[in-house]
Scaffold this active site. Structure first.
Site, PDB file in Angstrom:
ATOM      1  N   HIS A  72      39.831 146.360  -4.182  1.00 11.97           N
ATOM      2  CA  HIS A  72      40.642 146.532  -5.397  1.00 11.97           C
ATOM      3  C   HIS A  72      41.710 145.446  -5.472  1.00 11.97           C
ATOM      4  O   HIS A  72      42.240 145.015  -4.439  1.00 11.97           O
ATOM      5  CB  HIS A  72      41.365 147.886  -5.365  1.00 11.97           C
TER       6      HIS A  72
ATOM      7  N   TYR B  66      44.689 145.961  -6.396  1.00 12.93           N
ATOM      8  CA  TYR B  66      45.976 146.496  -5.918  1.00 12.93           C
ATOM      9  C   TYR B  66      46.142 146.349  -4.405  1.00 12.93           C
ATOM     10  O   TYR B  66      47.236 146.484  -3.879  1.00 12.93           O
ATOM     11  CB  TYR B  66      46.182 147.964  -6.353  1.00 12.93           C
ATOM     12  N   GLU B  67      45.029 146.059  -3.705  1.00 15.58           N
ATOM     13  CA  GLU B  67      45.150 145.823  -2.260  1.00 15.58           C
ATOM     14  C   GLU B  67      45.678 144.411  -1.982  1.00 15.58           C
ATOM     15  O   GLU B  67      45.965 144.080  -0.831  1.00 15.58           O
ATOM     16  CB  GLU B  67      43.781 145.982  -1.586  1.00 15.58           C
TER      17      GLU B  67
ATOM     18  N   HIS C 192      46.982 161.511  -4.496  1.00 14.33           N
ATOM     19  CA  HIS C 192      45.703 160.960  -4.046  1.00 14.33           C
ATOM     20  C   HIS C 192      44.818 162.078  -3.472  1.00 14.33           C
ATOM     21  O   HIS C 192      43.595 162.056  -3.607  1.00 14.33           O
ATOM     22  CB  HIS C 192      45.963 159.876  -2.987  1.00 14.33           C
TER      23      HIS C 192
ATOM     24  N   SER D 169      35.069 156.100  -4.088  1.00 15.41           N
ATOM     25  CA  SER D 169      35.544 156.948  -2.989  1.00 15.41           C
ATOM     26  C   SER D 169      34.969 158.361  -3.094  1.00 15.41           C
ATOM     27  O   SER D 169      34.917 158.946  -4.168  1.00 15.41           O
ATOM     28  CB  SER D 169      37.078 157.023  -2.973  1.00 15.41           C
TER      29      SER D 169
ATOM     30  N   HIS E  78      37.900 151.504   7.662  1.00 12.18           N
ATOM     31  CA  HIS E  78      37.414 151.565   6.276  1.00 12.18           C
ATOM     32  C   HIS E  78      36.846 150.218   5.849  1.00 12.18           C
ATOM     33  O   HIS E  78      37.120 149.731   4.756  1.00 12.18           O
ATOM     34  CB  HIS E  78      38.531 151.978   5.323  1.00 12.18           C
TER      35      HIS E  78
ATOM     36  N   ASN F  44      41.378 164.025 -12.129  1.00  9.84           N
ATOM     37  CA  ASN F  44      42.684 164.640 -12.445  1.00  9.84           C
ATOM     38  C   ASN F  44      42.980 164.355 -13.909  1.00  9.84           C
ATOM     39  O   ASN F  44      42.398 163.440 -14.483  1.00  9.84           O
ATOM     40  CB  ASN F  44      43.789 163.999 -11.575  1.00  9.84           C
TER      41      ASN F  44
ATOM     42  N   ALA G 294      36.596 156.813  -9.673  1.00  9.61           N
ATOM     43  CA  ALA G 294      37.435 157.980  -9.959  1.00  9.61           C
ATOM     44  C   ALA G 294      38.403 157.568 -11.058  1.00  9.61           C
ATOM     45  O   ALA G 294      38.879 156.430 -11.075  1.00  9.61           O
ATOM     46  CB  ALA G 294      38.205 158.381  -8.709  1.00  9.61           C
TER      47      ALA G 294
ATOM     48  N   MET H 289      41.700 152.248 -11.664  1.00  8.59           N
ATOM     49  CA  MET H 289      42.224 150.993 -11.102  1.00  8.59           C
ATOM     50  C   MET H 289      41.112 150.087 -10.561  1.00  8.59           C
ATOM     51  O   MET H 289      41.343 149.288  -9.656  1.00  8.59           O
ATOM     52  CB  MET H 289      43.203 151.310  -9.957  1.00  8.59           C
ATOM     53  N   SER H 290      39.897 150.234 -11.101  1.00 10.94           N
ATOM     54  CA  SER H 290      38.790 149.439 -10.551  1.00 10.94           C
ATOM     55  C   SER H 290      37.771 149.101 -11.631  1.00 10.94           C
ATOM     56  O   SER H 290      38.042 149.268 -12.819  1.00 10.94           O
ATOM     57  CB  SER H 290      38.097 150.231  -9.427  1.00 10.94           C
TER      58      SER H 290
HETATM   59  N1  HPA Z   1      45.191 156.872 -12.846  1.00 11.58           N
HETATM   60  C1  HPA Z   1      44.672 155.729 -12.335  1.00 11.58           C
HETATM   61  N2  HPA Z   1      43.654 155.727 -11.486  1.00 11.58           N
HETATM   62  C2  HPA Z   1      43.118 156.905 -11.124  1.00 11.58           C
HETATM   63  C3  HPA Z   1      43.622 158.121 -11.628  1.00 11.58           C
HETATM   64  C4  HPA Z   1      44.709 158.102 -12.542  1.00 11.58           C
HETATM   65  O1  HPA Z   1      45.201 159.131 -13.021  1.00 11.58           O
HETATM   66  N3  HPA Z   1      42.862 159.109 -11.068  1.00 11.58           N
HETATM   67  C5  HPA Z   1      41.941 158.486 -10.264  1.00 11.58           C
HETATM   68  N4  HPA Z   1      42.093 157.158 -10.305  1.00 11.58           N
END
Ligand code: HPA
Length: 273
Positions: A82, A84-85, A246, A29, A60, A234, A112, A210-211
């Site tokens: 993903h 989670y989807e 997010h 992303s 998307h 982050n 990310a 998460m990927s």
């Molecule tokens: N945790 C899980 N997935 C993420 C994070 C996180 O802090 N930041 C970006 N993707």
């Protein structure tokens, strides 16, 4: 059945383009615009490709961009699927496996991730040296697809030493600071708890996301060499006294996107034969 879906996607791609990419770049992303720099670009919407999972988010759908950079024939995936989807792990790797049938030999993944290693800062870039599959999701579960690889594939060299070295050298050449570390996959979509992050740190993870792990496993299964980069968007939960959002992930991703594009480009230049 997964194999039928992979084959219909492959057959569609084979007849829709004359391009035969050898490197797949998965753009996470905020990083999708790297694909705009390809020469002779041909864009195919995921929704037009039979067998591909269909995105549930309107607007998307994701796009496959085929073209060349530094003489290397690329398939850039703008957008990924993903777990989670709600997709099964095997479904999330249908695009990659269709591209492997088309001739992909190497894979570069971007994602990310949250920083667990306290020497990291938001905006840092981490080259992944190894992963821990805490999501316990595996795209190879179910009958083995023998045409791709063996039942019990080795994961000792899932992150190819030469490709990792090419990323490091590209970073040095362009004066981009990079960290090295272990990526932990969690299923999401909720972010982790502070206790989970403390546990992951003790267990050897430097970043969490998460990927990517399903794609890396599917690539290793098929003998495709991989490298991967995390944008530390982050600090992971509980490290700073603030909630995770997010929006923060997307905003920091934008800040680092220029450096990541330069790194991808330098990497491709180095691996070009
Ligand atoms: N945790 C899980 N997935 C993420 C994070 C996180 O802090 N930041 C970006 N993707």
């Amino acid at each position: 059945m997964t194999l039928d879906r992979i084959n219909s996607a492959y057959e569609y791609l084979h007849r829709t383009t004359e391009q035969r990419p050898t490197l797949c770049v998965v753009l996470g992303s905020g990083l999708g615009d790297y694909a705009d720099t390809l020469e002779g670009a041909q864009v195919i919407d995921y929704r037009d490709i039979p067998g591909f999972p269909q995105s549930t988010t309107p607007g998307h759908a994701g796009r496959l961009v085929l073209g060349k950079k530094h003489g290397v024939s690329l398939a850039c995936m703008q957008g990924r699927f993903h777990c989670y989807e709600g997709y099964t792990p095997a479904e999330t790797v249908i695009p990659l496996r269709a591209l492997i049938r088309l001739g992909i030999k190497r894979l570069l993944i971007t994602n990310a991730a949250g920083g667990i290693n306290e020497s990291f800062q938001p905006g840092d870039i981490m080259i992944i040296t190894d992963h821990i599959n805490f999501a316990s999701l595996n795209p190879l579960a179910g009958p083995n697809l023998d045409e791709f690889g063996p039942r019990f594939p080795d994961m000792s060299f899932a992150y190819d030493k030469e490709l990792v070295a090419a990323l490091k050298e590209a970073a040095r050449e362009h004066g981009i600071d990079v960290k090295m570390g272990v990526y932990a996959m969690m299923k999401g979509p909720s972010f982790e708890t502070p206790a989970e992050i403390r546990a992951l740190r003790v267990l050897g993870a430097d970043a969490v996301g998460m990927s990517s792990v399903p794609e890396i496993i599917a690539a290793a299964h098929a003998g495709v060499k991989s490298a991967a980069l995390s944008c530390i968007t982050n600090m992971a939960a509980g490290i700073l006294n603030q909630p995770l959002t997010h929006e923060e992930v997307m905003e920091t991703g934008r800040v680092a996107a220029g450096r990541i594009r330069t790194l991808i480009d330098g990497f491709i230049e180095r691996i070009a034969e």
